[in-house]
Each structure stands twice: as C-alpha cells, then as structure tokens.
Design an enzyme around this catalytic site. Sequence first.
Site, PDB file in Angstrom:
ATOM      1  NE  ARG A 143      48.797  49.932  49.793  1.00 41.64           N
ATOM      2  CZ  ARG A 143      48.455  50.258  48.560  1.00 41.64           C
ATOM      3  NH1 ARG A 143      48.441  51.521  48.192  1.00 41.64           N
ATOM      4  NH2 ARG A 143      48.148  49.334  47.683  1.00 41.64           N
ATOM      5  CE  LYS A 181      41.591  46.263  28.387  1.00 44.14           C
ATOM      6  NZ  LYS A 181      42.556  47.379  28.407  1.00 44.14           N
ATOM      7  N   GLY A 202      44.523  43.655  43.019  1.00 41.68           N
ATOM      8  CA  GLY A 202      43.914  44.782  43.733  1.00 41.68           C
ATOM      9  C   GLY A 202      42.442  44.585  44.012  1.00 41.68           C
ATOM     10  N   GLY A 231      49.399  44.937  41.683  1.00 47.40           N
ATOM     11  CA  GLY A 231      50.241  44.664  40.527  1.00 47.40           C
ATOM     12  C   GLY A 231      51.456  43.824  40.868  1.00 47.40           C
TER      13      GLY A 231
HETATM   14  P1  ADP Z   1      42.270  42.472  39.958  1.00 51.63           P
HETATM   15  O1  ADP Z   1      42.466  43.906  40.360  1.00 51.63           O
HETATM   16  O2  ADP Z   1      41.821  41.619  41.113  1.00 51.63           O
HETATM   17  O3  ADP Z   1      43.451  41.919  39.236  1.00 51.63           O
HETATM   18  P2  ADP Z   1      40.857  43.246  37.561  1.00 51.63           P
HETATM   19  O4  ADP Z   1      41.345  44.635  37.751  1.00 51.63           O
HETATM   20  O5  ADP Z   1      41.378  42.474  36.432  1.00 51.63           O
HETATM   21  O6  ADP Z   1      41.034  42.415  38.925  1.00 51.63           O
HETATM   22  O7  ADP Z   1      39.274  43.269  37.346  1.00 51.63           O
HETATM   23  C1  ADP Z   1      38.381  43.780  38.282  1.00 51.63           C
HETATM   24  C2  ADP Z   1      37.177  44.352  37.613  1.00 51.63           C
HETATM   25  O8  ADP Z   1      36.589  43.435  36.705  1.00 51.63           O
HETATM   26  C3  ADP Z   1      36.101  44.701  38.617  1.00 51.63           C
HETATM   27  O9  ADP Z   1      35.922  46.103  38.630  1.00 51.63           O
HETATM   28  C4  ADP Z   1      34.852  43.998  38.092  1.00 51.63           C
HETATM   29  O10 ADP Z   1      33.682  44.788  38.150  1.00 51.63           O
HETATM   30  C5  ADP Z   1      35.216  43.727  36.657  1.00 51.63           C
HETATM   31  N1  ADP Z   1      34.421  42.622  36.105  1.00 51.63           N
HETATM   32  C6  ADP Z   1      34.371  41.359  36.522  1.00 51.63           C
HETATM   33  N2  ADP Z   1      33.476  40.655  35.810  1.00 51.63           N
HETATM   34  C7  ADP Z   1      32.928  41.498  34.935  1.00 51.63           C
HETATM   35  C8  ADP Z   1      31.934  41.382  33.905  1.00 51.63           C
HETATM   36  N3  ADP Z   1      31.319  40.230  33.680  1.00 51.63           N
HETATM   37  N4  ADP Z   1      31.644  42.488  33.171  1.00 51.63           N
HETATM   38  C9  ADP Z   1      32.276  43.663  33.420  1.00 51.63           C
HETATM   39  N5  ADP Z   1      33.201  43.832  34.351  1.00 51.63           N
HETATM   40  C10 ADP Z   1      33.546  42.767  35.105  1.00 51.63           C
HETATM   41 MG    MG Z   2      42.339  45.757  39.251  1.00 50.49          MG
END
Ligand code: ADP
Ligand code: MG
Length: 404
Positions: A35, A211, A362, A385
């Site tokens: 960063r 989620k 992230g 975010g």
């Molecule tokens: P980003 O930060 O890229 O927006 P998220 O924070 O929404 O992504 O999600 C990332 C997390 O989702 C990771 O820690 C990953 O382990 C989890 N994840 C992905 N698929 C599954 C699954 N099938 N069951 C549980 N956790 C999951």
């Molecule tokens: Mg995340």
Amino acid sequence: MLTVNELKNVKGKVIIVRVDFNVPQKDGVIRDNNRIVAALPTIKDLVDKGARVVLLSHLGKVKHKETPEVVEAQKKKNNLSIAAPALAELLGKPVAFCPETRGETLTNMVQNLKDGDVLLVQNTRYEKGEEKNDPELSKIWASLADGYVMDAFGSAHRAHASTHGIPSILKAEGKPVAVGYLVEKEVANLTRCVDVKDGDRPYVAILGGFKVSDKIKVIESLLKKCDKILIGGAMAYTFAKALGRTVGTSPVEDDQLDYARRCYNEANGRIVLPIDSVCTNGFENWTEKITTNDSNIPDGFEGMDIGPKTIALFTDEIKKAKMIFWNGPMGVFEQNDFAKGTIAVCEAIASLNGAFTVCGGGDSAAAVKQFGYKDKFSHVSTGGGASLEMIENDGHLPGIDVLK
Ligand code: ADP
Ligand code: MG
C-alpha cells in the site's frame, strides 16, 4: 475531475494527500508494504513539483466508545509512526512524522516544511471525529492546506473527515482538490465495468465468497449490466436451496431464499449456478471428501468448492467473454483441498486474449495474488470494500464524488 498530474503551481504550497497506509502489521513490523508502494507515484510527483506534502492515513481501528484503557491500547497498536521509515526508504529521502493529529506540534511542523518535504501525520483514527466526518476536525485539518489530493482508494467509500470533510471545505474555498494516480487508475478500470460499451460484450461476472446478504447490491447492479453471472462459493448454496435442491449442511442464509429465487427468475437464464460440488463432512476436521454428481448435496455434507463439471462449465462461459468482473472466491481457497475452483477461474481468465479483466474484493484479490495470477489481469483492485461499492453504486463513491 482534476488529477494530480494536472495540478500545477504547487511549488511551496502545502498539499494534504490522503493515502492508504493501512498496512498489515504485527508488533510494529510491517508485513506487506504494497500500500505504501502504491502511493509512491503521487507522492513523488508532488515532491518533484516542490509541494510541501502532508500525508494523512488511518491504520486499523480505534473504537472510541470503549473504555479509555481499551482506546489507549488500540492507539498503541495502531501507531502510524512505523510507516514513516518505510516510506523514507522507498522515497530515498527523509520523512518527518508528527505524533499528534492536531495542535501546536502539528501546526509548527507543517509551517516549518520546506519545498519538497514530506510529513506523515499520526493515524487519523486517533481522532473521534474522523469517522463521524466531524466539521470541526475537518476545519482544523483543512486550515493547514492549500490543496488536497485523494489517493486512498481503499477508503474512498467512507465519508470521513480526511476523505470527505477536508476536500469539501477546500473546494468551497476555491482551492484545488484532485485524485492521485492510484485512484485515477482504479476509477478508470472500475468505471469501465459499470459503464459497459458494446465492444466489451459478452460481459461475464463471476461472483462467489461467503454471503449473499453482503452482496445483494452488487448482484443487482451486475444483473442490470452483465450478459452472464456465474455464481460459486458459499453463496451458491443459498441459490441452490432457493431452487429446491438439497444442500446438506452447507452454509445457507435462509432469510435470503426469496431474494435468491427472485433474482434467479428475473435473470432469465443469465445466472449460471454450480452443477456439482466438492463436499466434506465438516468444515475443518472432516474425514470424508466427496464430489457430487449434480447440484444436490447429500445429508451430513457441506459444499466446500465447485466441482470439475462446474469448472468446465464456468471455463466455457469465461472463454466467450470480452469483459470480466470477478468478486469472491469459488470455494474455501484457504484450504489447499478446496482451492481448485478458484485457481481454475484464475486460469481461465488468464488464458483470455484481449479481454478486459478485473478482480475486485479483498479475499478474491488476495487469492489472485497468492496463486500468482495478478499480472494476468487487466486490473486487480487495491480496495476490497471500495471496489465492491463502486460496482454497487454505479461508479460513485463519496470520497471521489466530492472532488468533482
Ligand atoms: P471478497 O473478500 O473477495 O469479497 P468474501 O469476503 O465474500 O470475498 O468471501 C471470502 C470467503 O468466502 C473466503 O474466506 C472463503 O473461504 C469463503 N468461502 C468461499 N466458498 C465457501 C464455501 N463453500 N464454504 C465456506 N466458505 C466459503
Ligand atoms: Mg472478504
């Protein structure tokens, strides 16, 4: 919108630059200086032009509602002084550090700056008013400066005193406010994903992660713009359950089932869901791993990654794309056994020729870097975010709109 490149006549002027030095650190040791490196072009440009550069950044969290002891401990843990020597080394010149966020010490240090000097100010979140966009605090900071540059893309989705209050005051006073090189690049790339041109179709979005409820607005925004949306990761099981499939013990948000069903129907075939899954009988200490034959998951098992048939299906869709926006890993990529889906998506995107490919989020950006595909993407966003909110809000972020 003015860019730092277009800022002329800044010699001898005090320019506040909001940077994102929210570096991962432990016990005062910086674990990854990416960063700081990312902010160098903007800082160097201003130094070369003879500006007197005052850097503001937050580091970690300071929860001012906690007891004074807890607040003190959080301040100690998130002392930004560690960034000054790191920046000095990268810049090849001294960087002064002001341990106070307001008051005489700060005013004097700013007044004593010479042309081309750089001063880093203590963590903006030491101030209770920072996250509240407190007008009084904004006024104190703005009064130090002749101009402002926003280069903290990772904080641009927050209307805080240092990202919103200062530039609104300076702008009203007729002083120059601009975006830095990092923000300029992020905005250009992410805007292309929301402002879709015909030449960028088919436009394929890939969504995953944990989620559905975190990403409702992203899904809705992308549904309006994309030709296909491939959904993997844990959120796929909420969609699967909504469509009447069995999901075993997979993570499902029952309060999002109606939403998922409605989305799927409205998408009219444009949402593509997994057709098989890699499942285990538990999240961590599992003893059995199976791959399903279809999109149903048996009792006692939970989906951990997309399966081989889904990888082939998703790869096929990715191969047709002229533009890709990807957010959210396809599985629990932190565990080796369930990284295949995420790596396969990286691989499919990497093998595209001439397509415009963006990864934002992230954990997904971390996965792309971890698996060695960062250079294969047109753009991997530095703002978790912020990149998502940029997509959600049709290219608008409070810390950037205020500069327009
Ligand atoms: P980003 O930060 O890229 O927006 P998220 O924070 O929404 O992504 O999600 C990332 C997390 O989702 C990771 O820690 C990953 O382990 C989890 N994840 C992905 N698929 C599954 C699954 N099938 N069951 C549980 N956790 C999951
Ligand atoms: Mg995340």
